[in-house]
Design an enzyme around this catalytic site. Sequence first.
Site, mmCIF file in Angstrom:
data_model
loop_
_atom_site.group_PDB
_atom_site.id
_atom_site.type_symbol
_atom_site.label_atom_id
_atom_site.label_comp_id
_atom_site.label_asym_id
_atom_site.label_seq_id
_atom_site.Cartn_x
_atom_site.Cartn_y
_atom_site.Cartn_z
ATOM 1 N N CYS A 112 0.809 -1.217 0.000
ATOM 2 C CA CYS A 112 0.000 0.000 0.000
ATOM 3 C C CYS A 112 0.845 1.272 0.000
ATOM 4 O O CYS A 112 0.367 2.330 -0.412
ATOM 5 C CB CYS A 112 -0.931 0.026 1.209
ATOM 6 S SG CYS A 112 -2.163 -1.306 1.203
ATOM 7 N N HIS A 362 -8.991 3.604 -2.100
ATOM 8 C CA HIS A 362 -7.585 3.235 -1.889
ATOM 9 C C HIS A 362 -7.060 2.476 -3.111
ATOM 10 O O HIS A 362 -6.960 1.252 -3.092
ATOM 11 C CB HIS A 362 -7.501 2.389 -0.623
ATOM 12 C CG HIS A 362 -6.136 1.917 -0.255
ATOM 13 N ND1 HIS A 362 -4.965 2.452 -0.758
ATOM 14 C CD2 HIS A 362 -5.741 0.915 0.602
ATOM 15 C CE1 HIS A 362 -3.929 1.818 -0.236
ATOM 16 N NE2 HIS A 362 -4.377 0.879 0.582
ATOM 17 N N CYS A 392 -0.035 2.111 6.668
ATOM 18 C CA CYS A 392 0.311 0.716 6.927
ATOM 19 C C CYS A 392 0.510 0.002 5.604
ATOM 20 O O CYS A 392 -0.089 0.361 4.590
ATOM 21 C CB CYS A 392 -0.771 0.038 7.755
ATOM 22 S SG CYS A 392 -2.412 0.068 7.003
#
Length: 406
Positions: A112, A362, A392
Amino acid sequence: MVRAANGSMPATLPTKRSLGKVLGMSAFIVDAVRTPVGRRGGGLARMHPADLGAHVLTALVERSGVDPAAVDDVIFGCVDALGPQAGNIARTSWLAAGLPEHVPGVTVDRQCGSSQQAVHFAAQAVMSGTADLVVAGGVQNMSAIPISAAMLAGREYGFDDPFRGSTGWQARYGDQEISQFRAAELIAAKWSLTRSEMESYALESHRRAAAAVDGGRFAREIVPVGDVTADEGPRRDTSAEKMASLPTLTPGGVVTAALASQISDGAAALLIASGRAVSEFGLRPRARIHHLSVRADDPVYMLTGPIPATAVALEKAGLTIDDIDLFEVNEAFVPVVLAWQRETGADLARVNVNGGAVALGHPLGATGARLMTTLLHELEATGGRYGLQTMCEGGGTANVTVIERL
């Protein structure tokens, strides 16, 4: 006296002053743009990832006024680099934009945090003096390439999981489930986060995002893509009652889809420059990279990395949590942000002020650059000095970037 490997003396040795000048080189953000974030199956779903990336690259060059031939490298983040996202999407996007062939590109995957890491690599290249102009960003079409699609690639050989099947991994962590969903539940349990307080936070994320869209807070940073002119994720019709009616993602758990980031499509890009490039090309820097670092935590909990990463970053930067005017903490799951807030003491009024990934989405490989773009523009809008971004990442890692508005 230091001698060269062949025993000869160097012609000159760096003085403390010249060495300090080299080590003190700064990296500046000249410009930052992004596409709207599209919903899964939404307005960006059928756009080839290379064209999605090309869209922000074209806009970045046009808005900054930089000579694209002077760019030293293009660094893009992308996760699950399969199919249309394979073949070094950074390079493909640059070429798809019709930009100079001699400019190289490289694609990175820190899950991510991939495009936040792209910004770090770009800044490090500039700060080391090995580059003067680097484009950093990311792209992801999750509608076309589902999340974790790359995990299936090894099934022919009996490997369909990045953890199970590895004797070294199992010797260290055992044959337990490793997943972001389990991690979110573990975090909620460890920090005693109730479903109702997490849903209250998620509802506020949608409210802030809708208000930001309506108030034009994203207008300067977004490059419309055809008819898609605004983020598609915010749910204006959601409510506490609707959230409370959703089933949990795991039996007996507390985390629901309402508490998780949305599957999305999008791209973002930033121009990172040295002081020399700023002067030579007449660029106007908008912010300085004040600090960058990365840290890791328990890979089973996976999503707790921002907690120790923020503590280390603030210590190294010589700042306190109260020195930071705005925070962007990626809302992969609501418990990630709330656990981070409890440990850092950050004021939630300054965290994700225009909503987060729960509402805005996202697009994995693009989110880091999207958050940085939003953080820069919001600092300018509010007159803040320091902004801190963290997120994270799979494996328990977390990047932290502190930027200073100029």
